[in-house]
Design an enzyme around this catalytic site. Structure first.
Site, PDB file in Angstrom:
ATOM      1  N   CYS A  66       6.495  12.129  21.783  1.00 15.15           N
ATOM      2  CA  CYS A  66       7.755  11.485  21.431  1.00 15.15           C
ATOM      3  C   CYS A  66       8.405  10.721  22.592  1.00 15.15           C
ATOM      4  O   CYS A  66       8.065   9.591  22.839  1.00 15.15           O
ATOM      5  CB  CYS A  66       8.692  12.542  20.824  1.00 15.15           C
ATOM      6  SG  CYS A  66       9.968  11.834  19.798  1.00 15.15           S
ATOM      7  N   ARG A 126      16.705   8.084  11.206  1.00 15.31           N
ATOM      8  CA  ARG A 126      15.668   8.596  12.098  1.00 15.31           C
ATOM      9  C   ARG A 126      14.403   8.887  11.289  1.00 15.31           C
ATOM     10  O   ARG A 126      14.472   9.093  10.071  1.00 15.31           O
ATOM     11  CB  ARG A 126      16.142   9.892  12.775  1.00 15.31           C
ATOM     12  CG  ARG A 126      17.253   9.694  13.775  1.00 15.31           C
ATOM     13  CD  ARG A 126      17.670  11.021  14.362  1.00 15.31           C
ATOM     14  NE  ARG A 126      16.656  11.613  15.239  1.00 15.31           N
ATOM     15  CZ  ARG A 126      16.467  11.266  16.496  1.00 15.31           C
ATOM     16  NH1 ARG A 126      17.212  10.315  17.043  1.00 15.31           N
ATOM     17  NH2 ARG A 126      15.549  11.865  17.231  1.00 15.31           N
ATOM     18  N   HIS A 158       5.638  16.778  17.328  1.00  8.00           N
ATOM     19  CA  HIS A 158       6.242  17.665  18.348  1.00  8.00           C
ATOM     20  C   HIS A 158       5.421  18.906  18.647  1.00  8.00           C
ATOM     21  O   HIS A 158       4.326  19.095  18.122  1.00  8.00           O
ATOM     22  CB  HIS A 158       7.672  18.015  17.947  1.00  8.00           C
ATOM     23  CG  HIS A 158       8.624  16.945  18.386  1.00  8.00           C
ATOM     24  ND1 HIS A 158       8.993  16.803  19.701  1.00  8.00           N
ATOM     25  CD2 HIS A 158       9.231  15.947  17.711  1.00  8.00           C
ATOM     26  CE1 HIS A 158       9.807  15.758  19.809  1.00  8.00           C
ATOM     27  NE2 HIS A 158       9.962  15.223  18.615  1.00  8.00           N
TER      28      HIS A 158
HETATM   29  N1  GLN Z   1      14.778   9.475  22.333  1.00  9.54           N
HETATM   30  C1  GLN Z   1      13.637   9.220  21.602  1.00  9.54           C
HETATM   31  C2  GLN Z   1      13.838   8.744  20.163  1.00  9.54           C
HETATM   32  O1  GLN Z   1      14.792   9.127  19.484  1.00  9.54           O
HETATM   33  C3  GLN Z   1      12.750  10.420  21.615  1.00  9.54           C
HETATM   34  C4  GLN Z   1      13.251  11.538  20.777  1.00  9.54           C
HETATM   35  C5  GLN Z   1      12.430  12.744  20.930  1.00  9.54           C
HETATM   36  O2  GLN Z   1      11.703  12.916  21.902  1.00  9.54           O
HETATM   37  N2  GLN Z   1      12.562  13.648  20.009  1.00  9.54           N
HETATM   38  O3  GLN Z   1      13.023   8.011  19.708  1.00  9.54           O
END
Ligand code: GLN
Length: 264
Positions: free
Chosen positions: A100, A137, A212
Site C-alpha cells: 500500500c 476509498r 494488507h
Molecule cells: N496513504 C495511502 C493511500 O491512502 C496508503 C494507505 C495505506 O497504506 N493504507 O492510498
C-alpha cells in the site's frame, strides 16, 4: 551448510510509522515460517535510527502501509545514502513485500489528498495519485491471479497450482503503472486503480501490492518464496524448504474463494 547455521535478517521499514491494517502480520509470518524450519531469524527495524549499512545488511525487506502524513515523514528520512542503499538492495534482487503506502514510496511519486506531492525513490516505475477526500476509498476483499511471469512460474512450481492471492485492500491513492510489470490481475476487488484490472507490481524480487498484512498469513506460499529467494541469494546454493502444515490457511483461502464466488 545446514539450516540451523543459516540466518535470515528481516528488515522492517519504519515499524512505528508504516504498519496499518495488520501489516506486521507479514513480518511475523516470515519470521515464524523460517524459525519452524530451524533458520535463525533477526528482525531489524529500519527507521530514523538506522544507517545505510543497516539497510544493506538485510536479506528480505517488509514495508507496510501508512497514512499520508506518515509517508511524508518516512520520505524525509529515506534520502541520500539510505535511499541509495534501498535502491541497490532491490536492484540486486533482495526479495521484499511492500504494501500500500510502501509501493507508493518506491514509485516515482505520490500525490496525497492534501498537501504537496511526495517524491518517491523511483525504483518502481509507477505513480500514485489520491483523487481527493470526496472520492471513495478502495476498500474490501481482494483476489488476484499472479501474472508477473517469473513469479507466477516459481509459485506454481512450489504449489502445483496457478497462483491466486487472497487479500484485503484499503487505500485512497490510485496507482498507474509505467514500464513495471503488474503483480497480477484483479479477479475480485479494485487493485491499483479500479480501472485497468491490474494489481500491484513486481520488479526484480520486490512484490508490491495493495493487499494488507494478512497477505502472507493468507497466502503462506508467498512467504516461503520470499524465504527461499532470500536464502538462495545469501548463501548462493539451492534451498529446499521443508513442508509445513498449512491446512488451516488453505481452508481459509477456500472459504474466501467460495464466499466471493471466485472460480479458478
Ligand atoms: N496513504 C495511502 C493511500 O491512502 C496508503 C494507505 C495505506 O497504506 N493504507 O492510498
Amino acid at each position: 551448510m545446514s539450516s540451523a547455521q543459516m540466518e535470515i535478517i528481516i528488515g522492517w521499514l519504519y515499524p512505528k510509522l508504516m504498519s496499518t491494517y495488520g501489516d506486521r502480520g507479514n513480518v511475523i509470518t516470515i519470521e515464524r515460517r523460517a524459525q519452524w524450519r530451524d533458520y535463525d531469524v533477526t528482525v531489524l527495524p529500519l527507521d530514523q535510527n538506522s544507517t545505510a549499512n543497516d539497510i544493506k545488511s538485510v536479506d528480505v525487506i517488509v514495508g507496510g502501509g501508512a497514512q499520508d502524513r506518515q509517508q511524508e515523514i518516512v520520505m524525509r528520512d529515506l534520502q541520500g545514502a539510505k535511499a541509495d542503499a534501498m535502491r541497490e538492495k532491490i536492484e540486486n534482487g533482495t526479495p521484499g513485500v511492500f504494501t500500500c503506502g510502501s509501493p507508493q514510496l518506491l514509485g516515482n511519486y505520490y500525490e496525497p489528498a492534501f498537501g504537496k506531492r511526495i517524491e518517491g525513490l523511483g525504483i518502481l516505475d509507477l505513480v500514485s495519485i489520491h483523487p481527493g477526500e470526496n472520492t471513495k476509498r478502495c476498500i474490501g476483499n481482494l483476489v488476484i491471479e499472479v501474472t508477473a511471469s517469473r513469479l507466477a512460474q516459481e509459485l506454481e512450481a512450489m504449489t502445483g497450482t496457478k497462483p491466486y492471492l487472497v487479500g484485503f485492500e484499503n487505500h485512497g491513492g490510485r496507482t498507474k503503472l509505467g514500464k513495471v510489470e503488474a503483480l497480477g490481475r484483479v479477479v475480485y476487488g479494485l487493485g491499483n486503480n479500479g480501472e485497468d484490472g491490474t494489481e500491484g507490481a513486481f520488479y526484480q524480487n520486490a512484490i508490491a501490492t495493495y493487499s494488507h498484512g494478512p497477505l502472507l498469513p493468507k497466502n503462506p506460499f508467498v512467504a516461503d518464496w520470499l524465504i527461499q529467494t532470500a536464502l538462495r541469494l545469501k548463501y548462493q546454493q539451492e534451498i529446499k524448504l521443508s513442508p509445513l502444515d498449512d491446512t488451516l490457511a488453505m481452508q481459509g483461502r477456500e472459504a474466501m474463494f467460495k464466499r466471493l464466488k471466485v472460480s479458478r
